[in-house]
Enzyme design. Structure first.
Site, PDB file in Angstrom:
ATOM      1  N   LYS A 291      -1.611   0.663 -25.218  1.00  0.00           N
ATOM      2  CA  LYS A 291      -2.002   0.544 -26.633  1.00  0.00           C
ATOM      3  C   LYS A 291      -0.737   0.653 -27.485  1.00  0.00           C
ATOM      4  CE  LYS A 291      -6.701   2.007 -25.711  1.00  0.00           C
ATOM      5  NZ  LYS A 291      -6.910   2.855 -24.529  1.00  0.00           N
TER       6      LYS A 291
ATOM      7  N   ARG B  83      -1.617  -2.525 -18.754  1.00  0.00           N
ATOM      8  CA  ARG B  83      -2.925  -1.863 -18.837  1.00  0.00           C
ATOM      9  C   ARG B  83      -3.016  -0.832 -17.721  1.00  0.00           C
ATOM     10  NH1 ARG B  83      -6.406  -4.347 -22.117  1.00  0.00           N
ATOM     11  NH2 ARG B  83      -7.929  -2.864 -21.388  1.00  0.00           N
TER      12      ARG B  83
ATOM     13  N   GLU C  65      -0.583   4.808  -0.399  1.00  0.00           N
ATOM     14  CA  GLU C  65      -1.418   6.005  -0.599  1.00  0.00           C
ATOM     15  C   GLU C  65      -0.566   7.247  -0.410  1.00  0.00           C
ATOM     16  OE1 GLU C  65      -4.843   5.833   1.918  1.00  0.00           O
ATOM     17  OE2 GLU C  65      -5.788   4.271   0.709  1.00  0.00           O
TER      18      GLU C  65
ATOM     19  N   TYR D  60       0.852  -1.193   0.000  1.00  0.00           N
ATOM     20  CA  TYR D  60       0.000   0.000   0.000  1.00  0.00           C
ATOM     21  C   TYR D  60       0.885   1.239   0.000  1.00  0.00           C
ATOM     22  CZ  TYR D  60      -4.993  -0.608   0.236  1.00  0.00           C
ATOM     23  OH  TYR D  60      -6.297  -0.814  -0.095  1.00  0.00           O
TER      24      TYR D  60
ATOM     25  N   THR E 271      -3.527   6.082 -21.928  1.00  0.00           N
ATOM     26  CA  THR E 271      -3.301   4.751 -21.368  1.00  0.00           C
ATOM     27  C   THR E 271      -1.872   4.382 -21.724  1.00  0.00           C
ATOM     28  OG1 THR E 271      -4.152   3.740 -23.373  1.00  0.00           O
ATOM     29  CG2 THR E 271      -5.694   3.988 -21.549  1.00  0.00           C
TER      30      THR E 271
HETATM   31  N1  DSN Z   1     -11.769   0.428 -25.010  1.00  0.00           N
HETATM   32  C1  DSN Z   1     -10.630   1.038 -25.647  1.00  0.00           C
HETATM   33  C2  DSN Z   1     -10.578   0.763 -27.094  1.00  0.00           C
HETATM   34  O1  DSN Z   1     -10.782  -0.383 -27.456  1.00  0.00           O
HETATM   35  O2  DSN Z   1     -10.302   1.639 -27.877  1.00  0.00           O
HETATM   36  C3  DSN Z   1     -10.541   2.480 -25.372  1.00  0.00           C
HETATM   37  O3  DSN Z   1     -10.441   2.692 -24.023  1.00  0.00           O
END
Ligand code: DSN
Length: 412
Positions: free
Chosen positions: A226, A232, A53, A51, A223
């Site tokens: 990607k 993630r 915080e 933890y 994010t």
């Molecule tokens: N759900 C994601 C996507 O597939 O583009 C975006 O957050």
């Protein structure tokens, strides 16, 4: 994995099946990728036990000296990678990053302007069932019918009419480069703050292949999983002047303890993206997307905007007599994973839309290049032209499994 196999064979078994699925098929979901073995390792560490915080040097728990090192490295690397003044690396996902900005700059009922979900936006850009559409008054701009590019005349008109407190751009299904500078000018003219959600194309920004929102936006959210190829998760970049307010919103405003194993994995991902090889990777994502788009178009598939400038494309499969749902499921049966998606001005509903979204970040991570994209495009065409022919789907699936053996997945 041995402990898990013994203690919980059901979960272990499902993970093993997923491992085979990821290895033996073609992953073309535009928002997915394969992390490096190092990112996977960091995400699977004992840091999950801790933890923490608060923020480095200001925690509400003892024993934070090592996680402080990790979070400081993650913040510094994010700032270096994107040329930002301040990074908050605690948001658990992109939605939380967006929520943190809204909670910082908007009051319930305030108006903001963002891209319509049905034209490529995101749930958290004001969709009516999402908190972002329930708590605030979201007004949406869209793309032009003629070329499927953002309609800046509409953006200007809506901004002047509604005087939003915040203008948001960024997209989850938009195959073109976004002109952040143009948005910033409009925001300045109407006295709005400007936020960019670069989640989809963050890796392209990091590599200098997409214009950067950092110099022109008040807040940038993203994010890390990607095109950036990390775990993630989410993060926020902003100027030093906004640092205190955004940090306070993330904790204690909306989250408790940060997931320190994921913060560590984000730090590893930022480090990897700072290496010269990442630029080559990002260049190849775009080159692969272009080749795949050309292959599909020459096979008779209609693409939104006619092609792609980035890592993804949107195919209108109604033009060949299918729906997005049928296309997704027949491709799935052949070992090709995509997601059904609305196309701009779709006449159908989200649960069975007219299109599919296809992206190249994951296959590029496996080392596939233009020649492989032509083969992948060929298989997609073979499936879409005979989606009910199970023997054909089985044959394609077998060919893909064989083909995938030459392109190992990192960490598998
Ligand atoms: N759900 C994601 C996507 O597939 O583009 C975006 O957050």
């Amino acid at each position: 994995m041995c402990a898990l196999k013994t203690s919980d064979p059901e979960i272990w078994g499902a993970i093993e099946h997923e491992r085979s699925r990821q290895r033996d098929g073609l992953e073309l979901i535009a928002s997915e990728n394969y992390t490096s073995a190092a990112v996977l390792e960091a995400a699977g560490t004992i840091l999950t036990n801790k933890y923490a915080e608060g923020y480095p040097g200001r925690r509400y728990y003892g024993g934070c000296e090592h996680v402080d090192v990790i979070e400081t490295l993650a913040r510094d690397r994010a700032c270096k990678l994107f040329g930002a003044e301040h990074a908050n690396v605690q948001p658990h996902a992109g939605s939380q990053a967006n929520m943190a900005v809204y909670l910082t700059v908007l009051k319930p009922g305030d108006t903001y302007l963002a891209l319509n979900l049905a034209h490529g936006g995101h749930l958290t850009h004001g969709m009516s069932l999402n908190f972002s559409g329930q708590l605030y008054h979201a007004i949406h701009y869209g793309v032009r019918q003629s070329d499927h590019r953002i309609d800046f005349d509409q953006v200007v008109a809506l901004a002047r009419e509604h005087k939003p407190k915040l203008i948001v751009t960024g997209a989850s299904a938009y195959p073109c480069e976004i002109d952040h500078g143009r948005f910033a000018e409009i925001a300045r003219e109407v006295g709005a703050l400007f936020m960019v959600d670069m989640a989809h194309y963050a890796g392209l920004v990091a590599a200098g292949l997409h214009n950067s929102p950092i110099p022109v936006a008040d807040y940038v959210t993203s994010t890390s999983h990607k095109t950036l190829r990390g775990p993630r998760s989410g993060f926020i970049l902003t100027r030093e002047a906004n640092a205190k307010a955004i940090d306070k919103t993330v904790f204690p405003g909306m989250q408790g303890g940060p997931l320190m194993h994921i913060v560590a994995a984000k730090a590893v991902c930022f480090h990897e993206a700072l290496q010269p090889a990442f630029k080559d990777y990002a260049r190849q994502i775009v080159a692969n997307a272009k080749t795949l788009a050309e292959t599909l178009v020459s096979g008779g598939i209609k693409l939104a905007s006619g092609g792609t400038d980035n890592h993804l494309m949107l195919a209108d499969v109604t033009a060949i007599g299918l729906t997005g749902k049928i296309a997704e499921s027949s491709l799935d049966r052949a070992g090709i994973t995509v997601n059904m998606n609305m196309i701009p001005f779709d006449q159908r509903k989200a649960l069975d839309p007219s299109g599919i979204r296809i992206g190249t970040p994951a296959l590029t991570t496996r080392g596939m290049k233009e020649a492989e994209m032509k083969r992948v495009g060929g298989w997609i065409l073979q499936v879409l032209k005979a989606p009910g022919d199970e023997a054909n789907l089985t044959r394609v699936r077998g060919e893909i499994r064989e083909f995938c053996r030459n392109f190992p997945v990192p960490g598998i």
